[in-house]
Design an enzyme around this catalytic site. Sequence first.
Site, PDB file in Angstrom:
ATOM      1  N   SER A   1    -126.183 -17.678   2.754  1.00  8.53           N
ATOM      2  CA  SER A   1    -126.938 -18.071   3.928  1.00  8.53           C
ATOM      3  C   SER A   1    -128.174 -18.888   3.517  1.00  8.53           C
ATOM      4  CB  SER A   1    -127.297 -16.829   4.752  1.00  8.53           C
ATOM      5  OG  SER A   1    -127.804 -17.184   6.013  1.00  8.53           O
TER       6      SER A   1
ATOM      7  N   HIS B   1    -120.022 -15.258   9.636  1.00  9.18           N
ATOM      8  CA  HIS B   1    -121.079 -15.558   8.673  1.00  9.18           C
ATOM      9  C   HIS B   1    -121.087 -14.611   7.477  1.00  9.18           C
ATOM     10  CE1 HIS B   1    -124.912 -17.408   7.552  1.00  9.18           C
ATOM     11  NE2 HIS B   1    -125.425 -16.203   7.372  1.00  9.18           N
TER      12      HIS B   1
ATOM     13  N   ASP C   1    -118.978 -19.127  12.141  1.00 10.61           N
ATOM     14  CA  ASP C   1    -120.315 -18.744  11.680  1.00 10.61           C
ATOM     15  C   ASP C   1    -121.290 -18.867  12.849  1.00 10.61           C
ATOM     16  OD1 ASP C   1    -122.884 -18.664  10.474  1.00 10.61           O
ATOM     17  OD2 ASP C   1    -122.101 -19.483   8.611  1.00 10.61           O
TER      18      ASP C   1
END
Length: 426
Positions: A230, A378, A343
């Site tokens: 991330s 995600h 995501d």
Amino acid sequence: MQIRPKVSLIDEPVHIQIDGLEPHSYVTVTAVTNNVLGLTCSARSSAVFVADSNGSIDLDTQKPVSGSYDCADGMGLFWSMAIKDIQYTPVIRNGELRYGPAETVVRLCVEYNGEILCTADCIRRLYDPDVQMLNITKLDMVGKLFIRNGNAPALGLIVLGGGEGGLASPMTYAALLASHGYPALALAYFRFEHLLPNLREIPLEYFEKAIHWLRHHPACNGQVVVYGRSKGAELTLLLGSKYPEVAAVIASSPSSVVCIGDVEQRPTGGYRKYSSWSVDGRPLPFVPWSDELCAEAERSLRNGRGIDQVHRRALLEADGIERYEIPVERIHGPILLISSGDDHWWPSTLHCERIKRRLSEHGFPYRCVHLDYPHAGHVIRFPGVPTTQLRMNGGTPGANNAASAESWQEILRFIEQLHHEGGERD
């Protein structure tokens, strides 16, 4: 009930077989645990199977007729667990942050017509018993170093978490990587110890010192790979492009550009926006957000919705986007990119496509591997843990598990190849 192996690392598959049943009988297999990745909770899964003509069920090959998952998968009961009552208290002191207990017990139970036929325990280790955890709390570096005792010097990894800050997430990866033989430093960069409380203009020089420190640690062979997820993936690409000491980059759910770090509302209205990073005391230019986008992101987060559409809109509306792009072509080694099509934090697949296009345009001389999972969300991590927490993250439990299982093996292969190549150069 046979469970093989009875004791295993959390990323290792286990084989579960049940014998001695009535042929063609319907039985329910349940899995429960009170701890997931060191966090106390209540987690449970179950599935109904039909015994074969020999009175046996093999979870590797048999699809359940109903239950918490719907495919033939020996690890289905592990990743399909629904988690309740999780107890999590943010810890910002290194000495107080524990990762344990080191072993988690998963109890498996077989029922037929409401009667319990048998139970068995499966022990899942968060890290190898020979792994040692060392707290690093210095003015210029805060983290946890995981090394496996008795290992020869090996490729080292710096593991970087995302926008949650702290060390709770990256240390789970670092501990597991160390269990596979690689010294791994989970490095905090905000919201921990004396570090900045918010993601605002974090100096890249801080990470340069950590890279230098790990390269010269006795457990490391001089190769350092940065691995981030991330926001940490955005950071890994920046570090690789700036510091030639970085041997390779692993970026899971990355950004192709420098993104906004933090915002705060002004008393007089509007928002003040901050870059995530700085170099030589100056903030790095980042993709601008209008006040309208800031307000939309705040509303979405407040209501438990994703903000991928905000990031996408900012990216597509930005003038002179080249100014904010990460110069990934300057990375001095291979790149592994991991993205997902569902995501909900930012459009990671789009970002990876942009990264690959830039590398191609600049004739990047090293290999770049891109793993994309269109139906995953995600949170792509390592296998063997529940993938059912979809709120804000996206995907489905099955897709998230499949992405985690495949990508983790690719990460380990990527690292092993780098380690082998480094040894040959030496």
